[in-house]
Design a protein around this motif. Structure first.
Motif, PDB file in Angstrom:
ATOM      1  N   THR A 381       0.670  -1.328   0.126  1.00 26.00           N
ATOM      2  CA  THR A 381      -0.160  -0.138   0.011  1.00 26.00           C
ATOM      3  C   THR A 381       0.842   1.140   0.063  1.00 26.00           C
ATOM      4  OG1 THR A 381      -0.457  -0.751   2.438  1.00 26.00           O
ATOM      5  CG2 THR A 381      -2.335  -0.511   1.081  1.00 26.00           C
ATOM      6  N   ASN A 382       2.021   1.253   0.601  1.00 27.65           N
ATOM      7  CA  ASN A 382       2.855   2.341   0.656  1.00 27.65           C
ATOM      8  C   ASN A 382       3.599   2.741  -0.847  1.00 27.65           C
ATOM      9  OD1 ASN A 382       2.627   3.218   3.400  1.00 27.65           O
ATOM     10  ND2 ASN A 382       4.500   2.210   4.203  1.00 27.65           N
ATOM     11  N   ALA A 383       3.879   1.526  -1.638  1.00 27.91           N
ATOM     12  CA  ALA A 383       4.230   1.577  -2.642  1.00 27.91           C
ATOM     13  C   ALA A 383       3.508   2.265  -3.700  1.00 27.91           C
ATOM     14  CB  ALA A 383       4.667   0.159  -3.218  1.00 27.91           C
ATOM     15  N   LYS A 385       0.821   4.153  -2.628  1.00 22.64           N
ATOM     16  CA  LYS A 385       0.480   5.359  -2.139  1.00 22.64           C
ATOM     17  C   LYS A 385       1.633   6.457  -2.580  1.00 22.64           C
ATOM     18  CE  LYS A 385       0.038   6.771   2.754  1.00 22.64           C
ATOM     19  NZ  LYS A 385      -0.534   6.306   3.878  1.00 22.64           N
ATOM     20  N   TYR A 386       3.009   6.014  -2.381  1.00 23.59           N
ATOM     21  CA  TYR A 386       3.942   7.111  -2.639  1.00 23.59           C
ATOM     22  C   TYR A 386       4.548   7.054  -3.857  1.00 23.59           C
ATOM     23  CZ  TYR A 386       3.263   7.584   2.629  1.00 23.59           C
ATOM     24  OH  TYR A 386       2.851   7.906   3.615  1.00 23.59           O
ATOM     25  N   ASN A 387       3.777   6.451  -4.763  1.00 25.13           N
ATOM     26  CA  ASN A 387       4.483   6.267  -6.207  1.00 25.13           C
ATOM     27  C   ASN A 387       4.191   7.481  -6.947  1.00 25.13           C
ATOM     28  OD1 ASN A 387       5.499   4.813  -8.331  1.00 25.13           O
ATOM     29  ND2 ASN A 387       4.631   2.985  -7.225  1.00 25.13           N
ATOM     30  N   TYR A 430       6.436   8.368  12.773  1.00 23.18           N
ATOM     31  CA  TYR A 430       7.180   9.146  11.913  1.00 23.18           C
ATOM     32  C   TYR A 430       6.675   9.356  10.517  1.00 23.18           C
ATOM     33  CZ  TYR A 430      10.915  11.728   9.517  1.00 23.18           C
ATOM     34  OH  TYR A 430      11.657  12.685   8.865  1.00 23.18           O
ATOM     35  N   ARG A 431       6.515  10.520  10.001  1.00 28.12           N
ATOM     36  CA  ARG A 431       6.040  10.787   8.458  1.00 28.12           C
ATOM     37  C   ARG A 431       6.835  11.889   7.840  1.00 28.12           C
ATOM     38  NH1 ARG A 431       0.970  12.021   6.774  1.00 28.12           N
ATOM     39  NH2 ARG A 431       1.301  10.217   5.322  1.00 28.12           N
ATOM     40  N   SER A 432       7.379  11.751   6.718  1.00 22.50           N
ATOM     41  CA  SER A 432       8.272  12.459   6.114  1.00 22.50           C
ATOM     42  C   SER A 432       7.802  13.965   5.781  1.00 22.50           C
ATOM     43  CB  SER A 432       8.818  12.001   4.831  1.00 22.50           C
ATOM     44  OG  SER A 432       7.940  12.118   3.952  1.00 22.50           O
ATOM     45  N   THR A 434       7.361  15.685   3.180  1.00 25.80           N
ATOM     46  CA  THR A 434       6.738  15.652   1.987  1.00 25.80           C
ATOM     47  C   THR A 434       5.476  14.690   2.019  1.00 25.80           C
ATOM     48  OG1 THR A 434       9.027  14.559   1.279  1.00 25.80           O
ATOM     49  CG2 THR A 434       7.513  15.839  -0.514  1.00 25.80           C
ATOM     50  N   SER A 435       5.597  13.794   2.541  1.00 23.91           N
ATOM     51  CA  SER A 435       4.254  12.848   2.770  1.00 23.91           C
ATOM     52  C   SER A 435       3.324  13.567   3.738  1.00 23.91           C
ATOM     53  CB  SER A 435       4.575  11.610   3.030  1.00 23.91           C
ATOM     54  OG  SER A 435       5.298  11.507   4.276  1.00 23.91           O
ATOM     55  N   LYS A 436       3.637  14.048   4.609  1.00 21.72           N
ATOM     56  CA  LYS A 436       2.803  14.751   5.517  1.00 21.72           C
ATOM     57  C   LYS A 436       1.756  15.812   4.800  1.00 21.72           C
ATOM     58  CE  LYS A 436       5.388  15.379   9.772  1.00 21.72           C
ATOM     59  NZ  LYS A 436       6.123  16.114  10.429  1.00 21.72           N
ATOM     60  N   GLY A 445       2.269   2.326   9.973  1.00 20.41           N
ATOM     61  CA  GLY A 445       2.377   1.192   8.876  1.00 20.41           C
ATOM     62  C   GLY A 445       3.888   0.644   8.976  1.00 20.41           C
ATOM     63  N   LEU A 446       4.857   1.292   8.945  1.00 21.49           N
ATOM     64  CA  LEU A 446       6.239   0.786   8.701  1.00 21.49           C
ATOM     65  C   LEU A 446       6.634   0.451  10.290  1.00 21.49           C
ATOM     66  CD1 LEU A 446       8.078   3.028   6.351  1.00 21.49           C
ATOM     67  CD2 LEU A 446       7.466   0.739   5.976  1.00 21.49           C
ATOM     68  N   ALA A 447       6.298   1.030  11.588  1.00 12.97           N
ATOM     69  CA  ALA A 447       6.453   0.560  12.546  1.00 12.97           C
ATOM     70  C   ALA A 447       5.947  -0.756  12.849  1.00 12.97           C
ATOM     71  CB  ALA A 447       5.881   1.624  13.729  1.00 12.97           C
TER      72      ALA A 447
HETATM   73  P1  ADP Z   1       2.283   6.571   6.730  1.00 12.48           P
HETATM   74  O1  ADP Z   1       2.105   5.920   5.094  1.00 12.48           O
HETATM   75  O2  ADP Z   1       0.876   6.459   7.376  1.00 12.48           O
HETATM   76  O3  ADP Z   1       2.717   7.728   6.684  1.00 12.48           O
HETATM   77  P2  ADP Z   1       4.180   4.690   7.506  1.00 12.48           P
HETATM   78  O4  ADP Z   1       4.852   4.108   8.661  1.00 12.48           O
HETATM   79  O5  ADP Z   1       3.682   3.414   6.568  1.00 12.48           O
HETATM   80  O6  ADP Z   1       3.299   5.541   7.554  1.00 12.48           O
HETATM   81  O7  ADP Z   1       5.263   5.286   6.567  1.00 12.48           O
HETATM   82  C1  ADP Z   1       6.340   6.301   7.421  1.00 12.48           C
HETATM   83  C2  ADP Z   1       6.851   7.317   6.335  1.00 12.48           C
HETATM   84  O8  ADP Z   1       7.682   6.529   5.540  1.00 12.48           O
HETATM   85  C3  ADP Z   1       5.624   7.932   5.432  1.00 12.48           C
HETATM   86  O9  ADP Z   1       5.000   8.908   5.876  1.00 12.48           O
HETATM   87  C4  ADP Z   1       6.722   8.241   4.261  1.00 12.48           C
HETATM   88  O10 ADP Z   1       7.273   9.396   4.420  1.00 12.48           O
HETATM   89  C5  ADP Z   1       7.621   7.385   4.308  1.00 12.48           C
HETATM   90  N1  ADP Z   1       7.517   5.895   3.158  1.00 12.48           N
HETATM   91  C6  ADP Z   1       6.875   4.687   3.446  1.00 12.48           C
HETATM   92  N2  ADP Z   1       6.937   3.911   2.145  1.00 12.48           N
HETATM   93  C7  ADP Z   1       7.473   4.910   1.468  1.00 12.48           C
HETATM   94  C8  ADP Z   1       7.572   4.583   0.121  1.00 12.48           C
HETATM   95  N3  ADP Z   1       7.413   3.235  -0.453  1.00 12.48           N
HETATM   96  N4  ADP Z   1       8.250   5.633  -0.814  1.00 12.48           N
HETATM   97  C9  ADP Z   1       8.544   6.833   0.014  1.00 12.48           C
HETATM   98  N5  ADP Z   1       8.166   6.979   1.051  1.00 12.48           N
HETATM   99  C10 ADP Z   1       7.851   6.059   2.027  1.00 12.48           C
END
Ligand code: ADP
Length: 623
Positions: A381-383, A385-387, A430-432, A434-436, A445-447
């Motif tokens: 889902t991250n792949a 979402k952040y594509n 933690y959220r980057s 840019t993504s925030k 998710g990653l935790a």
């Molecule tokens: P969320 O997606 O809810 O922010 P995650 O724990 O899944 O939480 O991800 C943490 C952060 O890691 C994201 O906010 C994003 O900045 C970065 N990240 C995760 N997966 C990717 C990815 N495939 N490409 C780029 N950045 C990613």
């Protein structure tokens, strides 16, 4: 005197104290060292020594601790001695005699002893002196000097002196030296001449003897210092351990409170969501104006996002609180990856391409199926979402046969992650930057990926280039096997739609909105007439009376816990055969397991999914 100076006047066998003091060997007095171990025996020996003296009309001097002195007095009274008899004993407090509130000093102790003893010296009347020396922390040289002076003074006088030392507090190097400066050596049980006693050596100490004592003392000082340093270090260590223990306890309490709070919050949010989602699903199925349909879909979509968020938070807190159990099994890798990717396809409403590289059919990975699905789903889902628009995802694996390790890669062509943030993204929340600003998310998710992977003894990692995509991977134990696939895929629950007209359903639920919703949902599925009761007690009686085909049971009831109602239903002869499906906003895995263990045939979490509800109803109308 004669007997003490000449070791040739031997005691042929061991004596007890009364035997010795009665013997002719010590007519001219004796200087006895007594190393005691047991206080009861010590007191009994002291009493023998005193009573014998009282009988013989000896003068008695007792230098003792207050505690022992009181005990000796008490026992003497019990033995029939009068207060008057006791008054004949001269008592000196041990502290006054030996320490004078300071460390043991030979001169001070000897002078005060002289003051006591000198006036008593009488060739026709024996003096009995019993003194418990306070040797703890005393210097060997001081003790030795004191005992030599005593020995010299008493030599030939009519004094029987017992110098008692508590063996527990008297180091053996002092015990050894004391054997050389007393004519007799005594333990709790016996007494004999000291084989080391030599009066000549005592009077004139040779330089080599002086040097030897000095060495012992130096060595002892060195060890004492070392010991006190170690004790300080140990105390410091213990203090640190205590602080850490307290901190851990606080953290655990806080964690437990957080988990309770989150599960309560999740429960409370699910209840209104049940109504929103339930009616949204009904409205979507009932078919209405196209624009209205779109709007309803939006409501449903938004409530679904909210539900996912709640699920993620709950899941994370459960993992953190250690409430997740891991059941590892060999999983057929190819089938697993294919299923995970096709499940994601259903949710992938974007234009991202997902491709899976060839995976050998004979590979198995050792993990918990449910938890591995969660890990891979989060990465996929991250792949997505952040594509980038029209981006790509490739899923491929590495098999290290030697190390029996399988690495699953999820590689995307997305926004990538900067070097400075790469080590932070697996941290909870933690959220980057840019993504925030651009995407919804919680940073959990990653935790979850990291915690679950660790729990399954796997490892994880990522390489990434900002603007050029990321490659996330997880790795677990794995192997190749030519045996037929060990684990079959769970058959998906597909049901025909038989007639449900005759199905009697009883719903035990206290919230009228939920009852109305359930009634509407069942109405959409079929024409079932729903009967409801709002308390556990009424529900139980209704079940006996109406004999429904299926019971839907809320676990939070006003009068009792739903599990108690379940138990009553499952133990009553008239209801134990009726299938019970729990319907609850409590979504913790442990709560679900408990309900299933206690006899529920199924568990639907609120918000109730219409398709799942339909599957259940159809299943029981079939049976
Ligand atoms: P969320 O997606 O809810 O922010 P995650 O724990 O899944 O939480 O991800 C943490 C952060 O890691 C994201 O906010 C994003 O900045 C970065 N990240 C995760 N997966 C990717 C990815 N495939 N490409 C780029 N950045 C990613």
């Amino acid at each position: 005197m004669e007997s003490r100076e000449s070791p040739s006047a031997v005691l042929t066998e061991f004596y007890t104290l009364p035997q010795l003091t009665n013997s002719s060997l010590i007519e001219n007095g004796a200087h006895i060292i007594y190393m005691f171990n047991e206080s009861t025996k010590y007191i009994s020996n002291a009493i023998h020594f005193i009573t014998e003296g009282l009988t013989k009309g000896h003068l008695i001097i007792l230098i003792e601790s207050e505690e022992f002195f009181n005990e000796i007095n008490k026992q003497l009274i019990q033995q029939g001695y009068s207060e008057q008899d006791l008054k004949t004993i001269t008592y000196i407090d041990q502290m006054r005699q030996y320490s004078n509130n300071k460390q043991f000093e030979a001169d001070h102790s000897f002078q005060s002893l002289l003051k006591l003893l000198k006036p008593t010296i009488d060739p026709y009347r024996t003096t009995r002196l019993w003194g418990q020396v306070l040797a703890k922390d005393a210097l060997l040289s001081e003790l030795r000097k004191y005992e030599c002076d005593c020995d010299e003074f008493m030599g030939g006088e009519n004094v029987i002196s017992v110098c008692a030392y508590n063996a527990l507090f008297t180091p053996s190097y002092i015990q050894n030296e004391m054997l050389k400066v007393h004519g007799y050596f005594m333990t709790d049980e016996q007494i004999e001449k000291s084989p080391f006693y030599n009066k000549k050596n005592l009077l004139a100490m040779s330089p080599s003897e002086k040097a030897r004592l000095q060495n012992i003392e130096n060595e002892n000082q060195r060890l004492k210092k070392k010991n006190s340093r170690l004790l300080k270090e140990k105390a410091y260590q213990q203090e640190r351990e205590q602080i850490l223990y307290e901190a851990k306890r606080h953290a655990e309490n806080a964690n437990a409170m957080k988990t309770t709070f989150l599960s309560q919050m999740s429960h409370d949010l699910r209840t209104p969501l049940n109504i929103i989602q339930g009616y949204a699903q009904i409205l979507m199925l009932e078919g209405s104006h196209q624009r209205l349909q779109k709007n309803i879909q939006k409501i449903f979509g938004a409530s679904n996002d909210l539900l996912k968020l709640i699920e993620e938070i709950l899941d994370f807190s459960a993992i953190e609180a250690g409430k997740v159990t891991i059941n590892k099994e060999p999983i057929h890798l190819k089938t697993f990856i294919d299923n995970s990717v096709s499940a994601i396809f259903d949710f992938n409403h974007s234009d991202i391409m997902i491709k899976v590289d060839h995976i050998d059919d004979n590979l198995y990975i050792e993990a918990d199926r449910l938890r591995l699905t969660q890990v891979i789903t989060n990465l996929l889902t991250n792949a997505i979402k952040y594509n980038q628009p029209h981006g790509e995802i490739s899923v491929f694996i590495d098999f290290d046969e030697l190390r029996e390790e399988i690495k699953i890669h999820v590689k995307d062509t997305g926004i990538g992650i900067s070097d400075s943030e790469l080590h932070l993204i697996f941290d909870p929340f933690y959220r980057s930057e840019t993504s925030k600003s651009k995407w919804k998310g919680t940073g959990i998710g990653l935790a979850i990926v990291s915690q679950l992977t660790n729990k399954m003894n796997g490892s994880y990692g990522v390489t990434s280039e900002e603007g050029n995509g990321s490659n996330f991977w997880v790795s677990f134990k794995g192997f190749a096997s030519t045996q037929p696939c060990l684990v079959a895929l769970q058959p998906s629950a597909t049901h025909q739609h038989p007639s449900t007209d005759d199905l009697n359903v009883l719903y035990i639920e206290d919230n009228q909105d939920n009852i109305d919703l359930m009634s509407s949902m069942l109405h959409i599925i079929t024409d079932i007439q729903l009967t409801s009761e709002m308390t556990g007690k009424d529900g139980y009686h209704k079940a006996i009376e109406m004999q429904p085909d299926l019971i839907l049971l809320d676990l939070h009831l006003p009068d009792t816990n739903g599990l108690n109602v379940l138990n009553d239903l499952k133990t009553h002869a008239l209801t134990k055969h009726i299938p019970v499906i729990a319907i609850s906003a409590e979504a913790l895995e442990s709560s679900i397991d408990l309900a299933l263990e206690q006899g529920c045939q199924g568990y639907l979490t609120k918000p109730v999914n219409l398709t799942e509800l339909r599957d259940v109803v159809m299943h029981y109308s079939n049976n």
